[in-house]
Write a protein that holds these residues in place. Structure first.
Motif, PDB file in Angstrom:
ATOM      1  N   GLN A 814       0.826  -1.209   0.000  1.00 16.64           N
ATOM      2  CA  GLN A 814       0.000   0.000   0.000  1.00 16.64           C
ATOM      3  C   GLN A 814       0.857   1.254   0.000  1.00 16.64           C
ATOM      4  OE1 GLN A 814      -2.080  -0.025   3.801  1.00 16.64           O
ATOM      5  NE2 GLN A 814      -0.536   1.294   4.666  1.00 16.64           N
ATOM      6  N   ALA A 854      -0.726  -4.974   1.527  1.00 21.26           N
ATOM      7  CA  ALA A 854      -2.112  -4.772   1.126  1.00 21.26           C
ATOM      8  C   ALA A 854      -2.729  -6.148   0.872  1.00 21.26           C
ATOM      9  CB  ALA A 854      -2.179  -3.881  -0.107  1.00 21.26           C
ATOM     10  N   ARG A 864      -5.777  -3.819  -2.851  1.00 22.74           N
ATOM     11  CA  ARG A 864      -6.489  -2.795  -2.088  1.00 22.74           C
ATOM     12  C   ARG A 864      -5.886  -2.723  -0.686  1.00 22.74           C
ATOM     13  NH1 ARG A 864     -10.717  -0.019  -3.077  1.00 22.74           N
ATOM     14  NH2 ARG A 864     -11.552  -1.340  -4.727  1.00 22.74           N
ATOM     15  N   PRO A 865      -5.724  -1.514  -0.138  1.00 26.28           N
ATOM     16  CA  PRO A 865      -5.180  -1.412   1.225  1.00 26.28           C
ATOM     17  C   PRO A 865      -6.037  -2.158   2.236  1.00 26.28           C
ATOM     18  CG  PRO A 865      -5.168   0.725   0.144  1.00 26.28           C
ATOM     19  CD  PRO A 865      -5.958  -0.199  -0.737  1.00 26.28           C
ATOM     20  N   SER A 869      -2.899  -2.259   8.083  1.00 24.11           N
ATOM     21  CA  SER A 869      -1.715  -1.654   7.468  1.00 24.11           C
ATOM     22  C   SER A 869      -1.854  -0.144   7.382  1.00 24.11           C
ATOM     23  CB  SER A 869      -1.490  -2.249   6.085  1.00 24.11           C
ATOM     24  OG  SER A 869      -1.037  -3.583   6.171  1.00 24.11           O
ATOM     25  N   SER A 892      -5.328   6.655  -0.439  1.00 29.26           N
ATOM     26  CA  SER A 892      -4.440   5.497  -0.319  1.00 29.26           C
ATOM     27  C   SER A 892      -4.697   4.613  -1.520  1.00 29.26           C
ATOM     28  CB  SER A 892      -4.702   4.727   0.983  1.00 29.26           C
ATOM     29  OG  SER A 892      -5.958   4.081   0.930  1.00 29.26           O
ATOM     30  N   ALA A 894      -3.118   0.671  -3.511  1.00 37.98           N
ATOM     31  CA  ALA A 894      -2.245  -0.493  -3.410  1.00 37.98           C
ATOM     32  C   ALA A 894      -1.827  -0.921  -4.802  1.00 37.98           C
ATOM     33  CB  ALA A 894      -2.954  -1.642  -2.696  1.00 37.98           C
TER      34      ALA A 894
END
Length: 960
Positions: A814, A854, A864-865, A869, A892, A894
């Motif tokens: 991420q 991620a 995807r985050p 994390s 954010s 990833a």
């Protein structure tokens, strides 16, 4: 009405009514400019619902406060927001929590407009534990918005809203106002929804979520639409109905649809100077049969429209039918509206306020984040529209979408859908369902759909705007003009919105493309599916960084995921639609390593084809944070029993590659934002210092310009560092780069050199031939003497097509980016014992990464985050730079990285001659050197013995 509230605005004392928003109070005092954009121009409020972020202000020292969502308080200090505010001098946005609270419920209803109110009330009354959350100070939404200042008696619409809200409160439903939904995570069987309430982050775990987020306006870009004084029709109505705030000067209302008519009438009744209502549709009396059918379908609503027109006629407000507002003129703020009539002739209308009402699109980012199926709708502008049933059901068993979050259709349809959805969920949870109420709701839904269909046929525009002129701003957040974006599209052969974003940064600002995506879509081939639009990213709206920062345990090693096979669904004998195409080299993978390899091969006179399963540069190359690593990551093992570890032995290649970036930079067609700023790993314990000393000793033995620094020098290098750090390790050779610009620049050079780049062409078969290979991809076939496997996370699968094993595993990571601020961090920062990279980009944003894992989206299987994390990464970043507690996280994302054994794989497969591998987890840093190295191997020139350690021979059994 209570006593007036005094507050300060840039040294002046102003007054406001209790209950007013800061924006409403400023507009009432004639202050229309709220912030300075990155191009130096002033901006004022646009949307009125907190989505555009044009109303940002500095309030009591806190950065980037949305004026339209902040209530005035006595004594508050307000200033216009600067383009690059000083985060170090700002006030904290909140404290870091020790833990984040969790709330459970049967049903979470997101949105307190007409649909959400009805659904929540009926479900709560039926015995379900219902939690309704809404971002505003009270429920009601845009349609049922209530008078916050209490100065005027409510009209029928407001009274209906008041009664609906009272019934909701009596039903037993829990109501959380001032609550922003910023994200959602699927964790096993649970759905966890992130909220920000009164400055604190929390999570709601519902058994079912009902999305009732309503619609947002879609104003069309025109010259001058970014001038202060230009706002949407809905924003103007909010100022009028919720805050009783007059709009400054003469007012022009323009666009398409009955809301504009209602606003014009309401303003005229209040004595406002409405200069004109500009409507793109023809007058209804020119189509009497259709108007009669509309009246029959909704007599009361049609009569209301007739009364609006009659009162405007009496008030002397001209209605300019079949006309379009083509531009707004003004020096620093709106001063005139230029209108084109049905004959194309233009007229000038003096106006200090211009209201744009061009139509609505669903506020569907949460629905898309949760994976609900969407299709493409072209009305009023291209956008994703949810597939759902009349009762709100979607293809996600735990998600419903009701009201205008699915499709714009008015309050009557929204309330009917709310009732139908409530009935379905009550039955789902085993509760009693009122059958008669369900039948009535279905009848109202059908009637509402029929009325809306006729209404928009009557209001079908006959006048349209011309294509935006080159100097028209399309992306308000990034201040990007249509001409500049078109130039990027032409230069980089842009064919999709995601690539356009990477090429221009359009859609990457605070609003995440809500107000520019439709205009961007007009510059590329028409979208055919949801994935052709930019993906929603968390947070869905900016949130304070500190609110989400929670310490998490550190980890060792990447977390691998099972990535979707590139070969899934392919038959045993792939179909080929045309003859075999002959080339010298096929490069598999259009990331930055593969593009460099292709460039160097083409420059040597080879015919090269690049085959990319997606869009070139769209995965790891375009999605990383852009660090140029010349030293070991602090958490890497620096030495083993047999000498330096593989990561340590890669340092020479990394340094060579960084020098290549520097030497090549002047020959690219754009600024790659390469800065050799130095890298700094900080220590906060004696164990950290010992780790860094060992690391530096290994690096120095290998010729790396790294050294230890004490706490005093540490702070001299980075004054914004927090207290308590004992010292650190500094490497003068480290730096940063803009990976999006770099990837596109290499791609452009490769095309200029003659490389044929084939996007959306996944390789499905490779067979060995006498003089090379036959490669099948995307229904086509190529014959080539050599193949370069630069497929990143898919390199193992590609190697499998020639019968080889390559231990490459997908490991998504991420990244997080903040709002732009004045220079705060100069170095590439890391921590001695925690995962972190932190740097500031050229545009002022701070990029936070460093190896936090991620996951994969549960529906689309894209990176995807993950929640833990995000929390842990932000905690480490805030620990290093306390001023980060004064800024917002904007986005954010990833990207798919890979997990191998700590070093790149570079070389020919020993038992498959002509099949070369160029695979690394450090692609941006190593790309030039990897591309040069594999190209030389293919060409048979300049063999380097020092690269033998990266050969696939190192894997057990010699398999490649």
């Amino acid at each position: 009405m209570g006593d007036a509230i005094a507050f300060r605005f840039e040294g002046r004392t102003l007054t406001a009514r209790p209950g007013q928003s800061v924006t409403a109070a400023l507009l009432a005092q004639g202050v229309v400019a709220h912030r300075t954009a990155r191009d130096g121009t002033r901006r004022g409020p646009l949307c009125g619902i907190g989505a555009c972020h044009e109303c940002l202000l500095e309030i009591d020292g806190r950065l980037s406060q949305r004026g339209c969502m902040t209530a005035v308080r006595a004594g508050m200090e307000v200033r216009r927001a600067g383009a690059l505010p000083d985060a170090g001098a700002a006030a904290p946005l909140g404290n870091m929590p020790d833990a984040i609270g969790v709330e459970r419920c049967d049903v979470l209803v997101v949105g307190g407009g007409p649909a959400g109110i009805v659904a929540a009330r009926l479900m709560a009354a039926g015995g379900l534990d219902v939690l309704l959350v809404d971002e505003r100070h009270g429920p009601g939404g845009q349609y049922f918005k209530q008078d916050a200042v209490g100065t005027r008696p409510p009209d029928a619409q407001a009274r209906d809203g008041r009664d609906a809200i009272a019934a909701l409160k009596d039903s037993g439903a829990r109501i959380w106002t001032d609550t922003l939904v910023w994200g959602a995570f699927r964790e096993g069987v649970e759905l966890r929804v992130g909220v920000l309430r009164r400055g604190r982050v929390g999570y709601v775990i519902p058994r079912h979520v009902v999305i009732a987020t309503g619609a947002q306006e879609a104003p069309r870009p025109r010259p001058g639409w970014t001038l202060p004084g230009v706002m949407t029709t809905g924003a103007a109505q909010t100022m009028l109905r919720a805050y009783d705030s007059p709009l400054p000067g003469r007012i022009v209302i323009a666009g398409n649809g009955p809301l504009n008519l209602q606003l014009a009438d309401e303003l005229a009744k209040r004595g406002a100077a409405v200069a004109a209502l500009v409507e793109a549709a023809p007058p209804p009396w020119t189509r009497p049969a259709l108007a009669a059918r509309l009246t029959a379908a909704g007599p009361s609503l049609a009569a209301t429209g007739g009364r609006h027109l009659s009162r405007l006629r009496v008030a002397g407000v001209p209605v300019l039918w079949s006309s379009r507002l083509v531009r707004i003129e003004g020096a620093g703020q709106a001063q005139a509206a230029i209108v084109a009539g049905p004959d194309g002739r233009e007229r000038r209308l003096d106006a200090e306020t211009v209201c744009l009402g061009d139509g609505f699109v669903p506020a569907n980012e949460l629905a898309r984040l949760l994976g609900c199926r969407h299709h493409v709708s072209g009305w009023p502008v291209p956008h994703p529209e949810a597939g759902r049933t009349a009762d709100g059901g979607t293809d996600r068993a735990d998600v419903s979408i009701i009201g205008e979050a699915g499709r714009f259709g008015g309050a009557a349809i929204a309330q009917a859908q709310g009732a139908l959805c409530a009935g379905r969920l009550l039955a789902l949870f085993g509760k009693t369902v009122p059958v008669a109420a369900g039948r009535a709701a279905r009848r109202r839904f059908r009637q509402g759909r029929r009325f809306q269909d006729l209404l928009w046929r009557l209001y079908a525009p006959v006048a349209d705007l011309p294509a935006p002129a080159d100097d028209t701003i399309l992306c308000r957040c990034e201040a990007l003009s249509a001409g500049g974006i078109r130039q990027h599209c032409a230069r980089d052969a842009v064919q999709d919105i995601a690539t356009l974003k990477r090429a221009t940064r359009a859609g990457m600002g605070r609003c995440q493309g809500r107000f520019c995506q439709a205009a961007l879509a007009a510059l590329v081939p028409a979208p055919t599916g949801e994935m052709d639009f930019a993906a929603p990213q968390m947070p869905l709206r900016p949130i304070p960084l500190a609110a989400l920062a929670v310490e998490k345990p550190e980890w060792r090693g990447h977390r691998r995921v099972d990535i979707p096979s590139a070969l899934a669904g392919q038959g045993a004998v792939p179909l080929v639609s045309a003859g075999v195409q002959v080339t010298d080299v096929v490069v598999i993978g259009g990331g930055i390593v593969g593009l460099f390899a292709a460039l160097f091969l083409a420059q040597a006179g080879r015919r090269v084809v690049v085959l990319e399963r997606g869009r070139p540069g769209a995965l790891a190359s375009g999605g990383n944070a852009g660090s140029l690593h010349a030293q070991l990551m602090a958490f890497d093992d620096s030495a083993g029993a047999d000498g330096p570890s593989l990561p340590a032995r890669t340092l020479a290649l990394q340094r060579d590659s960084i020098r290549m970036w520097q030497s090549m930079a002047p020959f690219f067609d754009r600024d790659l934002e390469i800065r050799i700023c130095g890298g700094l790993a900080v220590a906060e314990s004696e164990a950290d210092m010992a780790r860094l000393r060992a690391k530096v000793a290994v690096e120095q033995s290998l010729g790396v310009a790294s050294r230890m620094v004490d706490s005093r020098e540490l702070r001299a290098i980075e004054p914004a560092l927090g207290a308590g750090f004992l010292g650190g390790a500094h490497c003068a050779e480290e730096g940063k780069i803009n990976p999006m610009a770099a990837t596109l620049a290499v791609m452009a050079r490769a095309r200029e050199a003659g490389v044929a780049i084939r996007p959306l062409t996944p390789v499905t078969a490779i067979t060995r031939e006498t003089n090379g290979f036959r490669i099948v991809a995307g229904g086509q076939a190529w014959s080539a003497g050599a193949v370069v496997n630069a497929a990143g996370a898919y390199a193992g699968e590609i190697a499998g097509l020639v019968g080889r094993r390559l231990p490459v595993f997908g490991a998504p990571l991420q990244m997080i980016v903040t709002e732009p601020v004045a220079p705060l961090v100069g170095s590439l920062l890391a921590h001695a014992s925690r995962h972190l990279t932190l740097k500031q980009a050229a545009n002022g944003t701070l990029l936070i990464g460093g190896g936090w894992s991620a996951g994969l989206d549960a529906v689309h299987r894209h990176p995807r985050p993950v929640r833990e994390s995000l929390e842990g990464n932000l905690w480490v970043a805030r620990r290093l730079i306390p001023a980060l507690g004064n800024v917002h996280v904007v986005r954010s994302w990833a990207a798919m990285n890979i997990d191998i054994d700590g070093a790149p794989i570079l070389g020919e497969s020993p038992d498959v001659p002509g099949f070369y591998n160029a695979v690394t987890a450090n692609g941006v840093t190593l790309a030039p050197a990897m591309g040069r190295g594999v190209a030389d191997m293919v060409l048979g020139t300049g063999r380097r013995a020092d690269l033998d350690i990266f050969s696939p021979l190192r894997f057990q059994g010699g398999s490649a």
